[in-house]
Design an enzyme around this catalytic site. Structure first.
Site, short mmCIF file in Angstrom:
data_model
loop_
_atom_site.label_atom_id
_atom_site.label_comp_id
_atom_site.label_asym_id
_atom_site.label_seq_id
_atom_site.Cartn_x
_atom_site.Cartn_y
_atom_site.Cartn_z
N TYR A 1 0.84 -1.20 0.00
CA TYR A 1 0.00 0.00 0.00
C TYR A 1 0.88 1.25 0.00
O TYR A 1 0.67 2.16 -0.80
CB TYR A 1 -0.94 0.00 1.21
N TRP B 1 -5.38 1.65 10.08
CA TRP B 1 -5.48 1.53 8.64
C TRP B 1 -5.19 0.10 8.21
O TRP B 1 -5.78 -0.40 7.25
CB TRP B 1 -4.56 2.54 7.95
N GLU C 1 -11.66 5.45 4.43
CA GLU C 1 -11.10 6.35 5.46
C GLU C 1 -12.12 6.58 6.57
O GLU C 1 -11.76 6.61 7.74
CB GLU C 1 -10.64 7.67 4.85
#
Length: 184
Positions: A17, A47, A39
């Site tokens: 990522y 995350w 988000e």
């Protein structure tokens, strides 16, 4: 090879990522919508948790097709609430439907969602020059303004911190530290 200090090197999904997505400008409406929703789902979580559930989100929410999502009814929402592939928070699930409606309204008003969202940075990525991760802010005046406007335009789970994380994720802001291999 140095990477930004927040990257968990023992988590390949995190490394990928960081190396391939984070800070890379995104102009595709569907991808922007997905990232805004993810988000929002992250609020209060890591995350990494969201990255691990990302495919589950794509499957559960029709690949983030807003035209389909706006038609979700109470039965579909109840089904999503029981889906272990996503975060099963009722408000976060409902926010995807709310955001799909707002997203489509912004597409209609601005031609594309990309035009709308990138207008907050005048269509150009902000390139920061941080030496250390400790210098990277969690909010800025722009994320404050974006959050306020998104809320006014009907979006949910779009506080200033979420907006700044979104801006980083979709390359509206490049916060790779100066020693990071992804620094371009």
């Amino acid at each position: 090879m140095n990477r930004c200090a927040w990257v968990k090197l023992d988590e390949p999904i995190y490394v990928t990522y960081h190396d391939e997505e984070w800070g890379v400008p995104v102009y595709d409406d569907r991808h922007l919508f997905e990232m805004l929703c993810l988000e929002g789902a992250q609020a209060g979580l890591s995350w990494l948790t969201i990255l691990k559930k990302r495919q589950g989100y794509r499957d559960a929410f029709d690949q983030f097709d807003a035209e389909k999502i706006i038609h979700y009814d109470d039965v579909k929402l109840a089904e999503l609430k029981e889906n272990p592939a996503i975060i099963r928070n009722r408000l976060k699930i409902k926010s995807v439907v709310t955001n799909a409606n707002a997203f489509l309204a912004m597409q209609q008003k601005h031609g594309t969602f990309s035009n709308y969202i990138w207008s907050f940075v005048d269509g150009q990525p902000i390139i920061n020059h941080w030496q250390s991760i400790t210098e990277v802010p969690i909010t800025t005046e722009i994320s404050d303004r974006m959050s306020k406007q998104l809320k006014k335009d009907g979006f949910k789970f779009v506080g200033s911190t979420i907006c700044y994380s979104f801006m980083q994720a979709v390359g509206m802001v490049n916060d790779h530290t100066m020693d990071c291999l992804c620094r371009k």
